[in-house]
Design a protein around this motif. Structure first.
Motif, PDB file in Angstrom:
ATOM      1  N   SER A 179     -18.628  11.615 -11.776  1.00 46.77           N
ATOM      2  CA  SER A 179     -19.306  10.535 -11.057  1.00 46.77           C
ATOM      3  C   SER A 179     -19.432   9.292 -11.939  1.00 46.77           C
ATOM      4  O   SER A 179     -19.386   9.389 -13.157  1.00 46.77           O
ATOM      5  N   HIS A 180     -19.602   8.129 -11.315  1.00 44.31           N
ATOM      6  CA  HIS A 180     -19.787   6.893 -12.087  1.00 44.31           C
ATOM      7  C   HIS A 180     -20.924   7.027 -13.098  1.00 44.31           C
ATOM      8  O   HIS A 180     -20.757   6.649 -14.249  1.00 44.31           O
ATOM      9  N   PRO A 202      -2.546   6.737  -8.362  1.00 44.79           N
ATOM     10  CA  PRO A 202      -3.141   7.654  -9.341  1.00 44.79           C
ATOM     11  C   PRO A 202      -2.195   8.782  -9.778  1.00 44.79           C
ATOM     12  O   PRO A 202      -2.133   9.108 -10.953  1.00 44.79           O
ATOM     13  N   ARG A 262      -4.060  -8.284  -6.365  1.00 48.50           N
ATOM     14  CA  ARG A 262      -3.814  -7.682  -5.053  1.00 48.50           C
ATOM     15  C   ARG A 262      -2.663  -6.674  -5.112  1.00 48.50           C
ATOM     16  O   ARG A 262      -1.877  -6.551  -4.186  1.00 48.50           O
ATOM     17  N   ARG A 272      -1.611  -2.468  -6.136  1.00 53.81           N
ATOM     18  CA  ARG A 272      -2.253  -1.156  -6.184  1.00 53.81           C
ATOM     19  C   ARG A 272      -1.550  -0.304  -7.208  1.00 53.81           C
ATOM     20  O   ARG A 272      -0.368  -0.487  -7.472  1.00 53.81           O
ATOM     21  N   PRO A 274       0.814  -1.216   0.000  1.00 54.69           N
ATOM     22  CA  PRO A 274       0.000   0.000   0.000  1.00 54.69           C
ATOM     23  C   PRO A 274       0.844   1.261   0.000  1.00 54.69           C
ATOM     24  O   PRO A 274       0.454   2.256  -0.575  1.00 54.69           O
ATOM     25  N   ARG A 275       1.993   1.267   0.671  1.00 52.86           N
ATOM     26  CA  ARG A 275       2.828   2.458   0.656  1.00 52.86           C
ATOM     27  C   ARG A 275       4.275   2.051   0.459  1.00 52.86           C
ATOM     28  O   ARG A 275       4.857   1.384   1.302  1.00 52.86           O
ATOM     29  N   PHE A 293      -7.071  13.835  -7.596  1.00 55.42           N
ATOM     30  CA  PHE A 293      -8.382  13.712  -6.960  1.00 55.42           C
ATOM     31  C   PHE A 293      -9.481  14.401  -7.772  1.00 55.42           C
ATOM     32  O   PHE A 293     -10.655  14.093  -7.616  1.00 55.42           O
ATOM     33  N   GLN A 347      -6.795  -0.026 -12.061  1.00 52.12           N
ATOM     34  CA  GLN A 347      -7.151  -0.471 -10.716  1.00 52.12           C
ATOM     35  C   GLN A 347      -7.918  -1.778 -10.736  1.00 52.12           C
ATOM     36  O   GLN A 347      -7.705  -2.645  -9.883  1.00 52.12           O
ATOM     37  N   SER A 374     -12.236  12.500  -9.359  1.00 51.10           N
ATOM     38  CA  SER A 374     -13.377  11.952  -8.618  1.00 51.10           C
ATOM     39  C   SER A 374     -14.622  12.813  -8.789  1.00 51.10           C
ATOM     40  O   SER A 374     -15.705  12.397  -8.413  1.00 51.10           O
ATOM     41  N   PHE A 375     -14.484  14.015  -9.367  1.00 53.07           N
ATOM     42  CA  PHE A 375     -15.673  14.829  -9.620  1.00 53.07           C
ATOM     43  C   PHE A 375     -16.440  14.370 -10.865  1.00 53.07           C
ATOM     44  O   PHE A 375     -17.491  14.898 -11.179  1.00 53.07           O
TER      45      PHE A 375
END
Lengths: 596, 596
Positions: A141-142, A311, A306, A308, A5-6, A135, A299, A138-139
């Motif tokens: 929408s699906h 972005p 498994r 990542r 993850p990091r 980010f 993704q 993310s505006f």
């Protein structure tokens, strides 16, 4: 690619160049897997790159050029082990709309505009990576994405009709495209139509009928699947051979024609400010759409292993790839869904598979291009139509209609806007409408009067649950953060309650759903407190969250407050109206209210 | 006016025409009070209407015309008993900026543009009333309004400098105004400057020094206050007399000059589509600003008498008033703060006071206009400067800086934008920035891991409170509605938690702050549930609100959910990890987790 993850222990360089990470672990087994995947993807990418260049209104070789340098750059900077870059349908349609607005197809200015668009898009993606603006995606929408992709699929199929019918008809939306096609129905070229129809029938049969046939013939299911993905190559080979043998070009069938043989050229985008201004908005939309498509494909595939993907690293890699496209005669590129899925299924283990694909395309553009001269454009149009029909999925309309009308409105606006007004207007309409509807909803918050659920310390809406209340105490739960757009709603609700509940002595705001109180709402709360105090009523707060409390303590609201702040709503009610907590029955006893 | 919260028993007509209500109760006492208030407001409005017409760049009589028909129409339709309509400073500044962009000052096209602007604004206000769009005004946050009004006050004072200095300098923002003034400093007209400076000194002295003097002379405080409000009339009378006696016009002082004597003319707005297009945005902004100013003044004064005003009725009344202004040679009007406060303090009891004021202004424009010929423009500029300086209040900058940086950013953007780029750009920048910052904040929700506060059934943030938790159960409280812009944040947070908490068997989302789950967020929840299930972890929900639960039941999410939905979070923790509820100490015992 990042496997944890990091990636805590990485140096800055290894974080910017993921290839330094996976390169260290690269071995013969990985090489074999990557080479196999690259071979299959190359077979798939040759017709796609030619077809999507034609879809964008550009010469076929531009598609090949866009499948070399960008893929090499993605292999250096990309974090997804399976993402297969190159020209993709939706971005090519957006490119067609953007550059069609500034130059006529077939001119050198048209090709220059495509380069400049790729340059601007690459620069914007890099800027977004530097400012960590990933980010922003993310505006979208699906539902908006879903409506946009479906509409684009339909629109792309419609643009290919002219090639399949052998007529001329321009336009980047149904409003202009359909009348133009209707006016040309008299000029339909029979042989072209026959070639296109046969190609479509063959490709559809391959999808439905060939795979079971191959499996019955003893092929493993996965191998059978791979074989069907190479069907467009077969369609191209057969129709090119027939076209050459039967001189279809002489009989009026549009063929791909001369494709220059050689390496991708070194090119430079235009720096004309007027062109930049005209292409700025399309470049931004292409960047966001390409990024969203790549990241969601990346993704989805990473989750299956498994892994990542980061972005912001993807922004960087896509930006570099598009700058690469701009400098080597290409058009804007992105990660394609079907191509990436094939890459993943064929066993690609690292981004090196993409680099090997680039070598394959380079070989094709050096060696294969003369053979493609007689390839009918209708065959390419057929491969596009069959490919994009899988993008069209209207089930989202039904699902959102049932679940949330605001989402339905956003899908419908995006769909209709894209089909009728074009890709840019449609996408912007969907994004702006979904944001406006969200703001509208939060400006009219749900405010529930709550009471104690007997036998617990839990409070629920008096209209939905059998709860205990007191006429001396009003418990209001505001189901929204308080901010300028809804500050007045609370004032109105409390004014009404005070007017209708004469025994009222306490108002307690249950703040469990209030995640923020901005300066406008703070003024409203102060006004409410003053008005209640004048009517002999105290205002209390309960369950104020940490971040909200921190902020309130920076104002002098709490010092002036007529009532108190309670940790839990139960404590507030127990302290102010003990009879509610003690009473045995489920309904409130109309006891006289204690004075504060 | 409405005296109760909901005028339930009224017919439709009485609701549209509030005058039918208060007219029925009208008596001699009310008449006397209204007449007195009207007299005082007329004295105040004569200089203001002339001054604000000049501020808008229009002939002085336009201000008088705008103070007749609009006031009569407001008396018919208005719901506020104290609101005093007419030209106001901020709207006149916006009018100057709007019509200055389409025609040169002093031309008939300029006056026609002002009429057309009033017409468009009136039509938009009526449309907003019909569509019940009054709520749109709530998207102007208090900090944005505050920054806009302060900046407008400064800007208005700056535009009056040229009149006070007797020079020519155009411009509607400091960026153009200040250099233009600086270039004219050599041409300052001494006598004009002296007249203006004396008028300003007198008006400031009246504000600070006259009232105590009058009170010491035996006048009641309220009467002393009224007398000081009439000071501009005294300044005008004295400077007009001096100007006539000493022939200031002959010595180069700009005077008001010829004002046509007579009734307001019947006029008609222009229907030129190009003009409409140019004035559409300014008209919208003027409508919203005028509406917000009127409603906040009206509500402030109504609250002092425990009355209410209906925002939608105010939209209707303002719309009718502006249409009236357009048809009688006026400019856009609104309710002014200081004038309405004087009206209220002077005892106006019904909107009839406004009608009487209109009669007073009508009398003035019939009888008084020849006497105003020699009135120096510098005196009017002085009254404007002294009036608008009370609008300027920068304390909001300090308050928002301490309380909420997002609000501070909105104020600062509005202030700087208005001063430097003009009223329209500044206001739009403030509104868009405040909306964008709100969206940005909700897209990055606060997500707290919570535990049980010992001795209660209440759960709080583990980082802020001494609470009990279990390594087998993660309680997450998401402090925001789940929607497309923040759907991924939750996925990321849960992914991280799963990676770092190996004993985890249950994730419970405490939904007390989740007021909505849109279609994008629902997809994210489904993805989270699938991923957790694959890792052997169950996802549960608790304290799901009624409206959210209703919606979830329309999807198949709850059927497929790996865990359960609990009424309260306490019940969830008690059922899944009983040892947390039973354990005596404040910290969690690292017990082994029960399997679901």
């Amino acid at each position: 690619m990042n496997t944890g993850p990091r990636p805590g222990g990485l140096t800055g360089l290894a974080r910017t160049l993921p290839c330094l990470q996976w390169g260290r672990r690269y071995d013969r087994g990985t090489l074999g897997a990557d080479l196999l995947a690259a071979g299959i993807v190359t077979l798939m990418l040759i017709p796609q790159s030619l077809a999507y260049a034609l879809l964008a209104g550009l010469p076929a070789e531009v598609g090949l050029y866009a499948s070399v340098a960008p893929l090499l750059l993605y292999a250096l900077f990309g974090s997804s082990s399976a993402l297969a870059l190159g020209p993709v349908a939706v971005v090519s349609l957006m490119t067609a709309a953007a550059i069609g607005g500034v130059a006529a197809a077939g001119t050198s200015a048209h090709v220059a505009a495509a380069l400049t668009l790729a340059f601007l898009s690459g620069a914007m993606l890099l800027a977004m990576a530097l400012l960590r603006l990933g980010f922003l995606a993310s505006f979208l929408s699906h539902p908006v994405i879903s409506g946009f992709v479906s509409a684009s699929g339909l629109l792309i199929a419609a643009t290919q009709l002219k090639t399949l019918l052998g007529v001329q008809a321009g336009g980047h939306d149904l409003r202009t495209l359909l009348p133009a096609l209707a006016g040309q129905l008299g000029q339909v070229h029979g042989l072209t139509l026959a070639v296109g129809a046969c190609a479509i029938a063959f490709l559809l049969w391959v999808r439905r009928g060939l795979k079971p046939l191959l499996q019955r013939a003893g092929l493993a299911p996965k191998a059978a699947d791979m074989a069907t993905k190479a069907a467009p190559v077969a369609a191209i080979a057969v129709s090119t051979a027939l076209s050459w043998a039967l001189d279809w070009q002489g009989r009026g069938v549009q063929v791909v024609g001369h494709i220059p043989q050689g390496l991708p050229p070194l090119t430079w985008p235009s720096f004309d400010p007027a062109l930049w201004q005209a292409l700025a908005l399309p470049a931004l939309l292409i960047s966001v759409v390409g990024f969203v498509e790549s990241v969601s494909v990346g993704q989805t595939l990473a989750a299956r292993r498994r892994e990542r993907i980061e972005p912001n690293q993807e922004l960087l890699a896509l930006g570099a790839s598009n700058l690469g496209a701009a400098c080597t005669g290409g058009l804007p590129v992105s990660g394609g869904f079907s191509r990436s899925a094939v890459n993943f299924d064929a066993g690609a283990r690292t981004p090196a598979a993409g680099a090997f694909t680039a070598v394959g395309i380079l070989a094709a553009s050096l060696l294969l291009t003369p053979a493609l001269h007689h390839l009918p454009q209708a065959t390419l149009a057929a491969t596009i139509v069959v490919a994009v029909l899988s993008l069209v999925d209207f089930s989202v309309l039904r699902r959102t209609w049932v679940y949330a009308r605001a989402d339905f409105a956003a899908v419908a606006a995006t769909l209709v806007g894209t089909l009728m007004l074009g890709v840019e207007t449609g996408l912007l309409a969907g994004v702006l409408l979904s944001l406006a509807l969200y703001l509208l909803r939060t400006s009219r918050p749900h405010i529930a009067s709550v009471g104690l659920v007997p036998g617990t310390e839990h409070f629920r809406n008096v209209l939905r649950h059998a709860v205990r209340t007191s006429p001396a105490l009003l418990s209001l739960r505001v189901d929204e953060s308080l901010y300028f757009a809804n500050a007045r709603s609370l004032e109105d609700r409390i004014n009404d309650a005070v007017a209708t509940q004469p025994a009222l002595r306490h108002v307690v705001l249950l703040c469990s759903a209030i995640n923020d109180i901005d300066a406008s709402a703070l003024e409203s709360l102060e006004a409410i407190d003053q008005r209640l105090r004048a009517a002999g009523i105290a205002l209390h707060l309960s369950e104020v969250k940490g971040p909200v409390m921190d902020r309130l303590q920076r104002s002098d609201f709490l010092q002036g407050l007529s009532g108190r702040v309670f940790l839990s709503h139960y404590q507030a009610v127990a302290a102010l109206t003990p009879e509610v907590v003690a009473a045995p029955g489920p309904a409130a006893a109309p006891t006289s209210a204690p004075r504060p």
